[in-house]
Write a protein that holds these residues in place. Sequence first.
Motif, short mmCIF file in Angstrom:
data_model
loop_
_atom_site.label_atom_id
_atom_site.label_comp_id
_atom_site.label_asym_id
_atom_site.label_seq_id
_atom_site.Cartn_x
_atom_site.Cartn_y
_atom_site.Cartn_z
N ALA A 182 -4.15 -9.90 -10.97
CA ALA A 182 -5.17 -9.33 -11.86
C ALA A 182 -5.52 -7.92 -11.39
O ALA A 182 -5.99 -7.09 -12.17
CB ALA A 182 -6.43 -10.21 -11.87
N GLU A 183 -5.30 -7.65 -10.08
CA GLU A 183 -5.51 -6.28 -9.57
C GLU A 183 -4.21 -5.53 -9.81
O GLU A 183 -3.30 -5.55 -9.00
CB GLU A 183 -5.82 -6.33 -8.07
N ALA A 184 -4.12 -4.87 -10.97
CA ALA A 184 -2.85 -4.31 -11.38
C ALA A 184 -2.49 -3.04 -10.63
O ALA A 184 -1.35 -2.82 -10.26
CB ALA A 184 -2.87 -4.04 -12.88
N PHE A 185 -3.48 -2.19 -10.36
CA PHE A 185 -3.15 -0.85 -9.86
C PHE A 185 -4.06 -0.45 -8.72
O PHE A 185 -3.61 0.00 -7.69
CB PHE A 185 -3.26 0.15 -11.01
N GLY A 186 -5.35 -0.64 -8.88
CA GLY A 186 -6.26 -0.23 -7.82
C GLY A 186 -6.59 1.24 -7.87
O GLY A 186 -6.23 2.01 -6.99
N GLN A 187 -7.26 1.65 -8.94
CA GLN A 187 -7.71 3.04 -9.08
C GLN A 187 -8.53 3.47 -7.86
O GLN A 187 -8.44 4.61 -7.42
CB GLN A 187 -8.53 3.18 -10.37
N VAL A 188 -9.30 2.53 -7.31
CA VAL A 188 -10.12 2.88 -6.14
C VAL A 188 -9.24 3.30 -4.97
O VAL A 188 -9.64 4.12 -4.14
CB VAL A 188 -11.04 1.73 -5.68
N LEU A 189 -8.03 2.75 -4.89
CA LEU A 189 -7.12 3.15 -3.81
C LEU A 189 -6.77 4.62 -3.93
O LEU A 189 -6.73 5.35 -2.94
CB LEU A 189 -5.83 2.31 -3.86
N VAL A 190 -6.51 5.05 -5.16
CA VAL A 190 -6.18 6.46 -5.40
C VAL A 190 -7.36 7.34 -5.00
O VAL A 190 -7.20 8.36 -4.32
CB VAL A 190 -5.80 6.69 -6.88
N GLU A 191 -8.56 6.92 -5.40
CA GLU A 191 -9.75 7.73 -5.07
C GLU A 191 -9.95 7.80 -3.55
O GLU A 191 -10.27 8.85 -3.01
CB GLU A 191 -10.98 7.14 -5.77
N ALA A 192 -9.75 6.66 -2.88
CA ALA A 192 -9.90 6.64 -1.43
C ALA A 192 -8.86 7.54 -0.78
O ALA A 192 -9.16 8.30 0.15
CB ALA A 192 -9.77 5.21 -0.90
N MET A 193 -7.62 7.49 -1.28
CA MET A 193 -6.56 8.32 -0.73
C MET A 193 -6.84 9.80 -0.95
O MET A 193 -6.62 10.63 -0.07
CB MET A 193 -5.21 7.92 -1.33
N LEU A 194 -7.35 10.14 -2.15
CA LEU A 194 -7.70 11.53 -2.42
C LEU A 194 -8.76 12.01 -1.43
O LEU A 194 -8.82 13.19 -1.09
CB LEU A 194 -8.21 11.70 -3.85
N SER A 195 -9.58 11.08 -0.95
CA SER A 195 -10.61 11.43 0.03
C SER A 195 -10.06 11.45 1.46
O SER A 195 -10.80 11.66 2.40
CB SER A 195 -11.76 10.42 -0.03
N GLY A 196 -8.77 11.16 1.59
CA GLY A 196 -8.15 11.21 2.92
C GLY A 196 -8.35 9.96 3.75
O GLY A 196 -8.20 9.99 4.97
N LEU A 197 -8.69 8.83 3.08
CA LEU A 197 -8.88 7.59 3.84
C LEU A 197 -7.58 6.79 3.90
O LEU A 197 -6.93 6.60 2.89
CB LEU A 197 -9.94 6.70 3.16
N PRO A 198 -7.23 6.31 5.10
CA PRO A 198 -6.13 5.35 5.16
C PRO A 198 -6.58 4.07 4.46
O PRO A 198 -7.75 3.72 4.51
CB PRO A 198 -5.93 5.12 6.66
N CYS A 199 -5.64 3.39 3.78
CA CYS A 199 -6.00 2.21 3.00
C CYS A 199 -5.26 0.98 3.51
O CYS A 199 -4.11 1.07 3.92
CB CYS A 199 -5.61 2.42 1.53
N ILE A 200 -5.95 -0.14 3.46
CA ILE A 200 -5.30 -1.42 3.69
C ILE A 200 -5.37 -2.19 2.38
O ILE A 200 -6.46 -2.34 1.81
CB ILE A 200 -6.01 -2.23 4.80
N THR A 201 -4.23 -2.63 1.88
CA THR A 201 -4.23 -3.43 0.66
C THR A 201 -3.18 -4.53 0.79
O THR A 201 -2.57 -4.68 1.84
CB THR A 201 -4.00 -2.55 -0.60
N THR A 202 -3.00 -5.29 -0.28
CA THR A 202 -2.13 -6.46 -0.21
C THR A 202 -0.92 -6.30 -1.11
O THR A 202 -0.95 -5.57 -2.10
CB THR A 202 -2.92 -7.71 -0.63
#
Length: 176
Positions: free
Chosen positions: A95-115
């Motif tokens: 149901a989590e198709a894309f994760g727009q928040v991941l893009v926003e976090a990355m644009l802010s320079g944050l490393p991301c952990i996802t599944t």
Amino acid sequence: AAEDTAPERPLRVLFAGLLRHYKGVDVLLHALPLVDRPIALTIAGAGPEAEPLRLLCRRLGLESQVRFLGRVPDDDLAGLYRDHDVFVLPAVSPAEAFGQVLVEAMLSGLPCITTELGTGTSFVVQEGVTGRVVAPRAARQPATALRELADSPELRARLGQAGRARALEHFTTARM
């Protein structure tokens, strides 16, 4: 500054999104006690899982480590990203198709952990390049990733810079 890398300061971890079952925030809460490092988790968002998650938080004895902000206006998200070290989207279902928040976090320079869900999440975040991609529903895996990021400001910086570059290159037009 030297004090930024001091081990006393907890790793500041952010989740932002709807509090729905498929987001997997419960898995993230179960991961925290396994990390064995000081962690401060901020949960920004509202939804049907808010109350169950608060109860789980209490049951796991995490009240001092976890802050529930409720719904955060989009305009305030940028500041939240800036105030944190790592972004986690522990989704457990496609149901989590894309994760727009991941893009926003990355644009802010944050490393991301996802599944790894076989959807867009692991396309947005590249394992070992812009963050960590772990198996869903397995608390031990995000715990290991968080421990690794807590122990290495250099790794956080490298993944964060690569994530920002990737987001700028691939995903900014999607935001227009």
